[in-house]
Design a protein around this motif. Structure first.
Motif, PDB file in Angstrom:
ATOM      1  N   LEU A 137      26.444  36.947  53.519  1.00 19.75           N
ATOM      2  CA  LEU A 137      26.738  37.952  54.530  1.00 19.75           C
ATOM      3  C   LEU A 137      25.789  39.143  54.370  1.00 19.75           C
ATOM      4  O   LEU A 137      25.340  39.439  53.255  1.00 19.75           O
ATOM      5  CB  LEU A 137      28.193  38.419  54.402  1.00 19.75           C
ATOM      6  CG  LEU A 137      29.247  37.320  54.582  1.00 19.75           C
ATOM      7  CD1 LEU A 137      30.642  37.878  54.347  1.00 19.75           C
ATOM      8  CD2 LEU A 137      29.145  36.697  55.966  1.00 19.75           C
ATOM      9  N   PHE A 145      29.831  36.944  50.634  1.00 14.90           N
ATOM     10  CA  PHE A 145      29.617  35.591  51.135  1.00 14.90           C
ATOM     11  C   PHE A 145      30.907  35.068  51.746  1.00 14.90           C
ATOM     12  O   PHE A 145      31.993  35.619  51.531  1.00 14.90           O
ATOM     13  CB  PHE A 145      29.153  34.653  50.019  1.00 14.90           C
ATOM     14  CG  PHE A 145      30.114  34.546  48.864  1.00 14.90           C
ATOM     15  CD1 PHE A 145      31.132  33.600  48.853  1.00 14.90           C
ATOM     16  CD2 PHE A 145      29.988  35.392  47.773  1.00 14.90           C
ATOM     17  CE1 PHE A 145      32.016  33.496  47.800  1.00 14.90           C
ATOM     18  CE2 PHE A 145      30.872  35.301  46.696  1.00 14.90           C
ATOM     19  CZ  PHE A 145      31.890  34.365  46.713  1.00 14.90           C
ATOM     20  N   GLN A 146      30.759  34.009  52.528  1.00 16.44           N
ATOM     21  CA  GLN A 146      31.897  33.358  53.179  1.00 16.44           C
ATOM     22  C   GLN A 146      31.846  31.868  52.882  1.00 16.44           C
ATOM     23  O   GLN A 146      30.799  31.229  53.070  1.00 16.44           O
ATOM     24  CB  GLN A 146      31.850  33.575  54.687  1.00 16.44           C
ATOM     25  CG  GLN A 146      33.020  32.972  55.440  1.00 16.44           C
ATOM     26  CD  GLN A 146      34.312  33.717  55.174  1.00 16.44           C
ATOM     27  OE1 GLN A 146      34.387  34.919  55.383  1.00 16.44           O
ATOM     28  NE2 GLN A 146      35.336  33.008  54.717  1.00 16.44           N
ATOM     29  N   THR A 147      32.963  31.315  52.402  1.00 17.91           N
ATOM     30  CA  THR A 147      33.067  29.873  52.259  1.00 17.91           C
ATOM     31  C   THR A 147      34.085  29.341  53.263  1.00 17.91           C
ATOM     32  O   THR A 147      35.010  30.055  53.670  1.00 17.91           O
ATOM     33  CB  THR A 147      33.513  29.457  50.844  1.00 17.91           C
ATOM     34  OG1 THR A 147      34.860  29.876  50.632  1.00 17.91           O
ATOM     35  CG2 THR A 147      32.606  30.051  49.789  1.00 17.91           C
ATOM     36  N   ARG A 173      39.318  29.425  55.061  1.00 15.55           N
ATOM     37  CA  ARG A 173      38.236  30.371  54.744  1.00 15.55           C
ATOM     38  C   ARG A 173      38.559  31.102  53.447  1.00 15.55           C
ATOM     39  O   ARG A 173      39.715  31.481  53.210  1.00 15.55           O
ATOM     40  CB  ARG A 173      38.091  31.405  55.861  1.00 15.55           C
ATOM     41  CG  ARG A 173      37.835  30.835  57.231  1.00 15.55           C
ATOM     42  CD  ARG A 173      38.139  31.845  58.314  1.00 15.55           C
ATOM     43  NE  ARG A 173      39.554  32.231  58.309  1.00 15.55           N
ATOM     44  CZ  ARG A 173      40.086  33.143  59.091  1.00 15.55           C
ATOM     45  NH1 ARG A 173      39.340  33.771  59.962  1.00 15.55           N
ATOM     46  NH2 ARG A 173      41.371  33.434  59.023  1.00 15.55           N
ATOM     47  N   GLY A 175      36.543  34.265  51.418  1.00 21.14           N
ATOM     48  CA  GLY A 175      35.364  35.117  51.427  1.00 21.14           C
ATOM     49  C   GLY A 175      35.440  36.239  50.421  1.00 21.14           C
ATOM     50  O   GLY A 175      36.526  36.634  49.977  1.00 21.14           O
ATOM     51  N   SER A 184      33.927  39.475  55.309  1.00 23.83           N
ATOM     52  CA  SER A 184      34.408  38.130  54.998  1.00 23.83           C
ATOM     53  C   SER A 184      35.883  37.982  55.374  1.00 23.83           C
ATOM     54  O   SER A 184      36.585  38.967  55.616  1.00 23.83           O
ATOM     55  CB  SER A 184      34.219  37.823  53.512  1.00 23.83           C
ATOM     56  OG  SER A 184      35.069  38.640  52.715  1.00 23.83           O
ATOM     57  N   TYR A 185      36.328  36.741  55.400  1.00 23.88           N
ATOM     58  CA  TYR A 185      37.705  36.416  55.775  1.00 23.88           C
ATOM     59  C   TYR A 185      38.283  35.439  54.758  1.00 23.88           C
ATOM     60  O   TYR A 185      37.568  34.579  54.235  1.00 23.88           O
ATOM     61  CB  TYR A 185      37.755  35.771  57.167  1.00 23.88           C
ATOM     62  CG  TYR A 185      37.222  36.634  58.280  1.00 23.88           C
ATOM     63  CD1 TYR A 185      38.088  37.350  59.103  1.00 23.88           C
ATOM     64  CD2 TYR A 185      35.854  36.732  58.511  1.00 23.88           C
ATOM     65  CE1 TYR A 185      37.597  38.143  60.130  1.00 23.88           C
ATOM     66  CE2 TYR A 185      35.356  37.525  59.537  1.00 23.88           C
ATOM     67  CZ  TYR A 185      36.228  38.225  60.342  1.00 23.88           C
ATOM     68  OH  TYR A 185      35.743  39.013  61.357  1.00 23.88           O
ATOM     69  N   THR A 186      39.591  35.563  54.515  1.00 22.15           N
ATOM     70  CA  THR A 186      40.287  34.614  53.660  1.00 22.15           C
ATOM     71  C   THR A 186      41.594  34.225  54.345  1.00 22.15           C
ATOM     72  O   THR A 186      42.345  35.088  54.807  1.00 22.15           O
ATOM     73  CB  THR A 186      40.568  35.213  52.275  1.00 22.15           C
ATOM     74  OG1 THR A 186      39.325  35.432  51.590  1.00 22.15           O
ATOM     75  CG2 THR A 186      41.440  34.282  51.443  1.00 22.15           C
ATOM     76  N   THR A 217      25.653  32.401  59.222  1.00 31.22           N
ATOM     77  CA  THR A 217      25.796  33.800  59.589  1.00 31.22           C
ATOM     78  C   THR A 217      24.841  34.084  60.731  1.00 31.22           C
ATOM     79  O   THR A 217      23.625  33.885  60.595  1.00 31.22           O
ATOM     80  CB  THR A 217      25.473  34.720  58.403  1.00 31.22           C
ATOM     81  OG1 THR A 217      26.350  34.407  57.318  1.00 31.22           O
ATOM     82  CG2 THR A 217      25.657  36.187  58.783  1.00 31.22           C
ATOM     83  N   ILE A 247      30.274  35.187  61.878  1.00 33.74           N
ATOM     84  CA  ILE A 247      30.339  33.908  61.160  1.00 33.74           C
ATOM     85  C   ILE A 247      30.662  32.785  62.143  1.00 33.74           C
ATOM     86  O   ILE A 247      31.638  32.856  62.880  1.00 33.74           O
ATOM     87  CB  ILE A 247      31.416  33.973  60.061  1.00 33.74           C
ATOM     88  CG1 ILE A 247      31.042  35.036  59.027  1.00 33.74           C
ATOM     89  CG2 ILE A 247      31.596  32.610  59.402  1.00 33.74           C
ATOM     90  CD1 ILE A 247      32.188  35.444  58.157  1.00 33.74           C
TER      91      ILE A 247
END
Length: 662
Positions: A526, A531-533, A545, A547, A552-554, A571, A577
């Motif tokens: 990001l 970072f985002q997984t 998600r 992040g 980021s998001y979780t 990205t 995202i």
């Protein structure tokens, strides 16, 4: 985290039996890197400016940022905050409205790169300042300066570009769109566009076209502005209008194919920057319109600069056709811009071909590589690909017959050959480019499923780690904004999402979320440094998600993946995202996004069962996905936004494998 066992240099890699890729395969990008390096020699950390000029420093900074967006080389990102922090007290405003416009557009670009809203707010402040000098003289338009003595093209073109760009980035906006539409309606009817479809400098005291010089930059900024306005309104006729202007200007300025500014060979302090602005506007239009019509013209400029306008110190002169003369920050910025717009106007796909599991490359855009390589990939595995900072591409595969990590490169900075390390059967390596020009691969090691690293170049690592992957799964890797390496994978024994990093700002350890058995997560860096997984969740195959960092998001999502498949993530240019995956129950290509400008929902195209799509972001703000088509295993493309492609290709993938794209 364990310290690196070794950092392999290019020389060491060659000593191990690898061969370097030919630099000439990516000459524009290599030359762009060299040109930007010389340009940045003019950077003053005290003033935050590149060179001595005010507005020309904004243009030079924009060239450097375009280079970063194009190549992912973050070496000069310090110049963004440097310029902003040193000069923000003035709000980048002065008595010339076009000067303010150049800086405002630079801050829009800085926002696109970093996601920092302070830059966007500064651009909004500057837009309001410029709008304060719009009045009814000559029917509308903004003045050139606060003295209100001249209405001309450049401040109005910049205002068009700026306001349309702000609308495209400020959620719920109506004000900027209103200003942008008013600007274009006035400009189009002002008479400054002459009968030859060329823009003269401005208007006379009687509000008529004054017939003054047709400068290159006045032909370029309007193309960028119309591209942004077309995106804002969805009116593609604006792109057709822009193409008519571009067709006129490319013919007008071409002298034996090379652009010549009307003021050459004596262009003063401002004129040397004009041509670079022009070619960047032309590339913006080409990307927005999805056309390759101007690729040859732009490539000719780059070729001329490399061949005739570069001295032994790597400096560029005023005349792109040569000889090298009148070298300045403006000439450096301008020529570097011409090289940058040719550096990466393509994407490249790597896959295991349906005939013989051969590594095959398929690309779109100028400089793309197409065809077989003669390298055989282990059945059931897929390659990984990265575009290097120097312009080359590097592919990592699990080699057929040996299960060794094999590297295949093309272009500057790449290497080709077998390594001495083995990849677990049925799994695939991952690869990421590094800012210094090298790359990092990670993979599940043969015999142990331990996470292994093999890197080439500064900042890379080679050696084992203390963590292991679930059998039959593969890791994912991203280079963070600060150059550190972040890896994610499906952990052995637990199927938990696991994180492993090398370098400052990385994250290590297991998480509390589970990944579906036999699948692998995906990761993207990001702009803000995190970072985002994304991954298929254990037990449900729901898209999940996880992040770290700003933006980021979780958490879970309401959409699900087909069993035994994995998502892909990118990205976008604006920091949003975008995820693509093979949808559960339908095997349709499905999109899910977070942030402005993303795409959500199902498509009408189907992905082969058991395979996964790949995705890559495009410089114009959209994205490109590629996948193995259901029923045929043909390589299919589905893209959104400028520069993307949708449709079938004439090449096919090996059954059960997935493509990679960058």
């Amino acid at each position: 985290m364990i310290a690196a066992l070794a950092s392999v240099t290019l020389g060491a890699a060659l000593g191990a039996g690898l061969t370097a890729g030919p630099a000439q395969a990516a000459a524009p990008q290599t030359a762009a890197a060299a040109g930007v390096k010389v340009l940045m020699d003019s950077y003053d950390s005290g003033t935050g400016l590149i060179g001595d000029g005010w507005w020309t420093s904004a243009v030079a900074l924009s060239t450097v940022m375009t280079y970063q967006q194009t190549t992912n080389d973050t070496s000069y990102s310090y110049a963004i905050s440097g310029a902003f922090n040193a000069n923000k007290g003035s709000n980048f405003e002065n008595s010339y409205l076009d000067d303010t416009g150049w800086w405002a557009l630079a801050w829009v670009q800085a926002y696109d790169i970093t996601g920092d809203v302070d830059y966007l707010h500064m651009a909004e402040t500057d837009a309001a300042y410029i709008h304060g000098y719009w009045d009814s003289t000559c029917g509308g338009g903004v003045w050139w300066s606060t003295a209100k003595t001249y209405k001309n093209a450049i401040p109005n073109e910049l205002f068009l570009d700026l306001t349309a760009a702000l609308h495209n980035r400020v959620p719920g906006d109506t004000t900027y769109l209103g200003w942008a539409n008013a600007e274009w309606n006035w400009f189009d009817g002002s008479g400054m566009i002459n009968g030859s479809r060329l823009v003269n400098d401005g208007l006379s005291g009687s509000c008529q076209n004054n017939g003054q010089t047709v400068w290159t930059y006045n032909q370029g900024v309007v193309l960028a502005g119309l591209s942004e306005l077309a995106r804002a309104t969805g009116d593609n006729s604006l792109l057709s209008t822009a193409e008519s202007l571009a067709n006129a200007s490319t013919a007008y300025f071409s002298h034996n194919g090379v652009v010549v500014e009307p003021c050459e060979p004596n262009c003063g302090a401002d004129g040397p920057s004009f041509k670079g602005i022009y070619v960047r506007g032309l590339r913006t239009l080409a990307t927005a319109a999805g056309t390759t019509a101007y690729d040859g013209f732009l490539q000719t400029q780059a070729n001329a600069i490399v061949a005739h306008d570069t001295n032994s110190a790597g400096q560029f002169g005023l005349s792109w056709a040569g000889p090298v003369q009148s070298v300045s920050t403006g000439t450096e910025s301008s020529a570097a811009a011409a090289l940058v717009v040719n550096a990466r106007n393509r994407y490249e796909v790597a896959f295991s071909a349906g005939t013989g599991n051969q590594l095959f490359l398929y690309g779109n855009g100028g400089g793309a590589i197409n065809g077989g390589t003669g390298v055989s990939i282990a059945p059931g595995t897929s390659p990984a690909i990265a575009e290097l900072a120097g312009g080359g591409i590097e592919v990592a595969v699990n080699a057929a017959g040996t299960n060794q990590l094999y590297l295949y490169g093309a272009g500057a900075g790449s290497v080709t050959g077998a390594t001495a390390v083995g990849v677990a059967s049925g799994t695939s390596p991952a690869i990421a480019a590094l800012p210094g020009g090298g790359f990092q691969t990670v993979f599940s090691a043969a015999g142990s499923n331990t996470l292994w690293r093999y890197g080439v170049g500064a900042g890379s690592y080679t050696g084992s780690t203390p963590v292991g992957l679930a059998a039959g799964t593969s890791p994912a890797i991203a280079t963070l904004a600060n150059g550190s390496i972040q890896v994610t994978f499906n952990a052995g024994g637990t199927n938990q999402l696991y994180l492993y990093g090398d370098g400052p700002g990385t994250t290590d350890g297991g998480t509390s979320v589970g990944v579906a058995s036999g699948t692998s997560p995906a990761i993207t860096a990001l702009p803000g440094g995190g970072f985002q997984t994304v991954f298929s969740a254990a037990g449900s195959n729901t898209l999940w998600r996880y992040g770290v960092g700003t933006g980021s998001y979780t958490g879970s999502t309401p959409v699900g993946l087909a069993a035994s498949t994995s998502p892909a993530i990118a990205t976008l240019a604006n920091g949003s995202i975008q995820v693509a995956f093979n949808a559960g129950g339908t095997n349709q290509l499905y999109f899910y996004g977070n942030g402005p400008g993303v795409t959500d929902g199902s498509t009408s195209v189907s992905v082969a069962a058991g395979t996964s799509p790949a995705i890559t972001a495009l410089p114009g703000g959209g994205f490109q996905t590629v996948f193995s088509a259901s029923g045929s295993n043909t390589l299919w493309r589905y893209g959104v936004g400028a520069g993307s492609y949708t449709g079938s290709t004439p090449v096919g993938l090996a059954a059960g494998t997935s493509p990679a794209a960058d």
